[in-house]
Scaffold this active site. Structure first.
Site, PDB file in Angstrom:
ATOM      1  CG  HIS A 223      -0.161  -0.280   2.611  1.00 40.04           C
ATOM      2  ND1 HIS A 223       0.021  -1.481   2.912  1.00 40.04           N
ATOM      3  CD2 HIS A 223       0.137   0.554   3.504  1.00 40.04           C
ATOM      4  CE1 HIS A 223       0.756  -1.432   4.087  1.00 40.04           C
ATOM      5  NE2 HIS A 223       0.388  -0.474   4.594  1.00 40.04           N
TER       6      HIS A 223
ATOM      7  CG  HIS B 127       1.587   5.087   4.111  1.00 36.34           C
ATOM      8  ND1 HIS B 127       0.475   5.021   5.430  1.00 36.34           N
ATOM      9  CD2 HIS B 127       1.867   3.833   4.090  1.00 36.34           C
ATOM     10  CE1 HIS B 127       0.939   3.839   5.875  1.00 36.34           C
ATOM     11  NE2 HIS B 127       1.619   3.200   5.395  1.00 36.34           N
TER      12      HIS B 127
HETATM   13  P1  5GP Z   1       1.841   0.199   7.458  1.00 35.99           P
HETATM   14  O1  5GP Z   1       2.500   0.591   8.710  1.00 35.99           O
HETATM   15  O2  5GP Z   1       1.536  -1.366   7.162  1.00 35.99           O
HETATM   16  O3  5GP Z   1       2.674   0.792   6.354  1.00 35.99           O
HETATM   17  O4  5GP Z   1       0.603   0.881   7.261  1.00 35.99           O
HETATM   18  C1  5GP Z   1      -0.779   0.215   7.718  1.00 35.99           C
HETATM   19  C2  5GP Z   1      -1.817   1.411   7.968  1.00 35.99           C
HETATM   20  O5  5GP Z   1      -3.117   0.728   7.689  1.00 35.99           O
HETATM   21  C3  5GP Z   1      -1.668   2.243   8.985  1.00 35.99           C
HETATM   22  O6  5GP Z   1      -1.512   3.552   9.002  1.00 35.99           O
HETATM   23  C4  5GP Z   1      -3.250   1.919   9.729  1.00 35.99           C
HETATM   24  O7  5GP Z   1      -3.472   2.791  10.479  1.00 35.99           O
HETATM   25  C5  5GP Z   1      -3.983   1.407   8.782  1.00 35.99           C
HETATM   26  N1  5GP Z   1      -5.080   0.483   8.740  1.00 35.99           N
HETATM   27  C6  5GP Z   1      -5.007  -0.652   9.445  1.00 35.99           C
HETATM   28  N2  5GP Z   1      -6.219  -1.263   9.629  1.00 35.99           N
HETATM   29  C7  5GP Z   1      -6.793  -0.362   8.914  1.00 35.99           C
HETATM   30  C8  5GP Z   1      -8.345  -0.697   8.636  1.00 35.99           C
HETATM   31  O8  5GP Z   1      -8.996  -1.720   9.233  1.00 35.99           O
HETATM   32  N3  5GP Z   1      -8.870   0.311   8.037  1.00 35.99           N
HETATM   33  C9  5GP Z   1      -8.094   1.444   7.480  1.00 35.99           C
HETATM   34  N4  5GP Z   1      -8.955   2.509   6.900  1.00 35.99           N
HETATM   35  N5  5GP Z   1      -6.734   1.603   7.650  1.00 35.99           N
HETATM   36  C10 5GP Z   1      -6.243   0.476   8.415  1.00 35.99           C
END
Ligand code: 5GP
Ligand code: ZN
Length: 114
Positions: free
Chosen positions: A100, A102
């Site tokens: 993903h 950001h």
């Molecule tokens: P990572 O740390 O894997 O790069 O980012 C994962 C992101 O996904 C985090 O910023 C977290 O807040 C977001 N996230 C995790 N679970 C959910 C969810 O169920 N719904 C949404 N909209 N965001 C989520």
């Protein structure tokens, strides 16, 4: 992928605030925003990390950037600028193992990334 949160969001098994969607990509607001604008742009194909991107995904990853460009212009934050971050693996703190992008903005972001 059965236990993947983002695959569940893609299948609408978990609700999210969807900003954009087509057959290849979905974009929705991060549930725990780190900036006034914090959108996650997610290819629908379940690719775990950046290290799992293959030659076959070149078009898809390029397409993700086109969609980010489109969202930034349509949502009106393109001119002010924004940041795109992809976490990969343990040291980055990647929590969701479905690649993903950001998209962060809506304020002056820190000068340093870390
Ligand atoms: P990572 O740390 O894997 O790069 O980012 C994962 C992101 O996904 C985090 O910023 C977290 O807040 C977001 N996230 C995790 N679970 C959910 C969810 O169920 N719904 C949404 N909209 N965001 C989520
Ligand atoms: Zn997934």
């Amino acid at each position: 992928m059965e236990d993947c949160i983002f695959c569940k969001i893609i299948k609408k098994e978990i609700p999210s605030t969807i900003i954009y969607e087509d057959d290849k990509v979905i974009a929705f607001n991060d549930v725990n925003p780190a900036a006034p604008i914090h959108i996650l742009v997610v290819p629908k194909k379940h690719i775990e990390t950046l290290l799992d991107v293959s030659d076959q995904d070149n078009e898809l990853i390029s397409y993700v950037y086109q969609i980010i460009n489109k969202i930034a212009k349509e949502k009106g934050f393109a001119n002010n600028g924004f940041r795109v971050i992809v976490n990969c693996g343990k040291d980055s703190g990647q929590e969701v193992m479905h690649i993903h992008f950001h998209v962060l903005g809506g304020k002056k972001l820190g000068d340093k990334i870390v």
